[in-house]
Design a protein around this motif. Sequence first.
Motif, PDB file in Angstrom:
ATOM      1  N   GLY A 234       0.818  -1.197   0.000  1.00  0.00           N
ATOM      2  CA  GLY A 234       0.000   0.000   0.000  1.00  0.00           C
ATOM      3  C   GLY A 234       0.853   1.248   0.000  1.00  0.00           C
ATOM      4  O   GLY A 234       2.057   1.214   0.159  1.00  0.00           O
ATOM      5  N   GLY A 235       0.222   2.366  -0.160  1.00  0.00           N
ATOM      6  CA  GLY A 235       0.883   3.657  -0.143  1.00  0.00           C
ATOM      7  C   GLY A 235      -0.171   4.726  -0.220  1.00  0.00           C
ATOM      8  O   GLY A 235      -1.275   4.499  -0.731  1.00  0.00           O
ATOM      9  N   PHE A 236       0.146   5.908   0.293  1.00  0.00           N
ATOM     10  CA  PHE A 236      -0.852   6.976   0.332  1.00  0.00           C
ATOM     11  C   PHE A 236      -1.375   7.303  -1.061  1.00  0.00           C
ATOM     12  O   PHE A 236      -2.553   7.602  -1.244  1.00  0.00           O
ATOM     13  CB  PHE A 236      -0.231   8.223   0.972  1.00  0.00           C
ATOM     14  CG  PHE A 236      -1.249   9.165   1.513  1.00  0.00           C
ATOM     15  CD1 PHE A 236      -1.868   8.927   2.729  1.00  0.00           C
ATOM     16  CD2 PHE A 236      -1.610  10.299   0.800  1.00  0.00           C
ATOM     17  CE1 PHE A 236      -2.814   9.798   3.230  1.00  0.00           C
ATOM     18  CE2 PHE A 236      -2.552  11.179   1.291  1.00  0.00           C
ATOM     19  CZ  PHE A 236      -3.162  10.923   2.515  1.00  0.00           C
ATOM     20  N   SER A 237      -0.492   7.217  -2.077  1.00  0.00           N
ATOM     21  CA  SER A 237      -0.911   7.546  -3.438  1.00  0.00           C
ATOM     22  C   SER A 237      -1.946   6.567  -3.973  1.00  0.00           C
ATOM     23  O   SER A 237      -2.699   6.890  -4.906  1.00  0.00           O
ATOM     24  CB  SER A 237       0.307   7.576  -4.368  1.00  0.00           C
ATOM     25  OG  SER A 237       0.944   6.311  -4.398  1.00  0.00           O
ATOM     26  N   PRO A 364      -9.265  -1.134   1.176  1.00  0.00           N
ATOM     27  CA  PRO A 364      -8.604  -2.422   1.410  1.00  0.00           C
ATOM     28  C   PRO A 364      -7.617  -2.333   2.569  1.00  0.00           C
ATOM     29  O   PRO A 364      -7.224  -1.234   2.996  1.00  0.00           O
ATOM     30  CB  PRO A 364      -7.891  -2.711   0.090  1.00  0.00           C
ATOM     31  CG  PRO A 364      -7.677  -1.366  -0.529  1.00  0.00           C
ATOM     32  CD  PRO A 364      -8.857  -0.532  -0.110  1.00  0.00           C
ATOM     33  N   THR A 365      -7.210  -3.496   3.073  1.00  0.00           N
ATOM     34  CA  THR A 365      -6.408  -3.561   4.294  1.00  0.00           C
ATOM     35  C   THR A 365      -5.116  -2.772   4.213  1.00  0.00           C
ATOM     36  O   THR A 365      -4.734  -2.083   5.166  1.00  0.00           O
ATOM     37  CB  THR A 365      -6.089  -5.032   4.628  1.00  0.00           C
ATOM     38  OG1 THR A 365      -7.322  -5.728   4.858  1.00  0.00           O
ATOM     39  CG2 THR A 365      -5.218  -5.136   5.867  1.00  0.00           C
ATOM     40  N   ASP A 366      -4.419  -2.849   3.075  1.00  0.00           N
ATOM     41  CA  ASP A 366      -3.089  -2.226   3.008  1.00  0.00           C
ATOM     42  C   ASP A 366      -3.127  -0.709   3.069  1.00  0.00           C
ATOM     43  O   ASP A 366      -2.111  -0.069   3.378  1.00  0.00           O
ATOM     44  CB  ASP A 366      -2.326  -2.695   1.761  1.00  0.00           C
ATOM     45  CG  ASP A 366      -3.075  -2.410   0.475  1.00  0.00           C
ATOM     46  OD1 ASP A 366      -4.316  -2.452   0.503  1.00  0.00           O
ATOM     47  OD2 ASP A 366      -2.424  -2.159  -0.554  1.00  0.00           O
ATOM     48  N   VAL A 367      -4.297  -0.094   2.801  1.00  0.00           N
ATOM     49  CA  VAL A 367      -4.418   1.368   2.906  1.00  0.00           C
ATOM     50  C   VAL A 367      -5.645   1.772   3.723  1.00  0.00           C
ATOM     51  O   VAL A 367      -6.094   2.899   3.636  1.00  0.00           O
ATOM     52  CB  VAL A 367      -4.470   2.052   1.515  1.00  0.00           C
ATOM     53  CG1 VAL A 367      -3.135   1.969   0.814  1.00  0.00           C
ATOM     54  CG2 VAL A 367      -5.588   1.466   0.657  1.00  0.00           C
TER      55      VAL A 367
END
Length: 450
Positions: A234-237, A364-367
């Motif tokens: 994940g990542g903010f973008s 989703p979980t990663d973000v």
Amino acid sequence: MAEKRMRLDDAPLNKFHLKITALTFGAHFTDAYALGIISIALVMLTPQMHLTPIWVGLIGSSALIGIFIGSLLLGWLSDRIGRQKIFIFNFLLITVATFLQFFVHNAVELFILRVLIGIGLGGDYTVGVTMLAEFAPRKYRGSLLGSLEVMWAVGYAGSTVLGYFMQQSSPDSWRWMLVSGTIPSLIVLLMRIGTPESPRWLISKGRRQEANQIITKHIGPNIEVDETEVQNQGGFSKLFNKNLRIRTAIGSLFFVCLVIPYFAIYTFLPSILTHMGFKENFLTDLVLNIFLIIGAIFGIWCTDKFSRRGFLIGSFAILTVCLFLLSVLPSGSSALLITCFIIFTIVMSAVCNLTAVYTAELFPTDVRASGIGFVTAISRVGSAAGTFFLPTAIANFGVAYSMLGLTLVLLIGMITSIAWAPETKTLTLSEASNTETDKVKSQLKDSKVL
């Protein structure tokens, strides 16, 4: 015979779920208490510290400024290093900063401490909701997350009552008002020690064995996370890519369109009630606070009874009509005005349950923590803006036209919800946050309003 395996989303409710819920109450109760108590304390400390109007405004909005920072920063950080570390750090920061308020000597010191409190609250709004959503069974997710709004209403009402009686004790009672928040925050901090990491976050980082150990210990030996919970980066973008940007937009818009009129109206409630012909007194505020609590409890029932999309759109429609009537009805229509105001208060408090429930299901979980953090931060920008501009609007255009402006905000929230809000109630957490374009379009097309 081997015991049948069950998904984490379908696990039976147990004591651990209730414990996580109780620990997550902390941010919502403390946020409401901090916002409510400062409004009373400012009346007393303003002449003592010789505060200018600018400093009164800065101190009054300091926690909101901190929540904006904490929601973005700590939400993003929890997606990187884990939920549990931030879950404990939040209340360590809140507890220390709250206690130190007793010793402030000037506006700068108080402002800095309240910004720090807000940073902790913003992080906990984000991580607490995320933790609870990732542990909660699908059947009970709405009720558990929705109950957080009840604690917000209780915290706000409690601060009003306590502040009213404490302000009469001594000239320095504002110090005791502000430091009184140390007691509940310290209790939450101590109880959070030993809280496990979110299994969904562990699996998203490829740490399935650790996740299974936590699930076995706290949920049950036959429970497993959905296979769709896979390792992601994940990542903010990612919140703004082609699959998530609509969800980021609707999460931000519905949240901000609720809190702008909420904070603006209830911050300046005495002036608005006076314009409507009602006498300003403690009893009036107390009665409306009681209706906030009733509305929050009613919202838990609505969250279980109706679809997420239907509850959201229907609430915006009712709120828009009520606020429009409050704007145009003459001040002599006391019975109709108070009826509209009570309905508005109950529905507004009820639908605010979705600020925790729906936002957790959109990402989703990663973000997930980053997404909740972003929409929470946007909501606090909106609440601060509404609170800042309403007095100016009332001074220049009057209460009626100012209320019509807030009605327009609610109408925008309803229209955007009709256009973009997906249905997530009956889905597992991984299915709810599925961002495949065709699936989202199908959900939008097939969803019923109620």
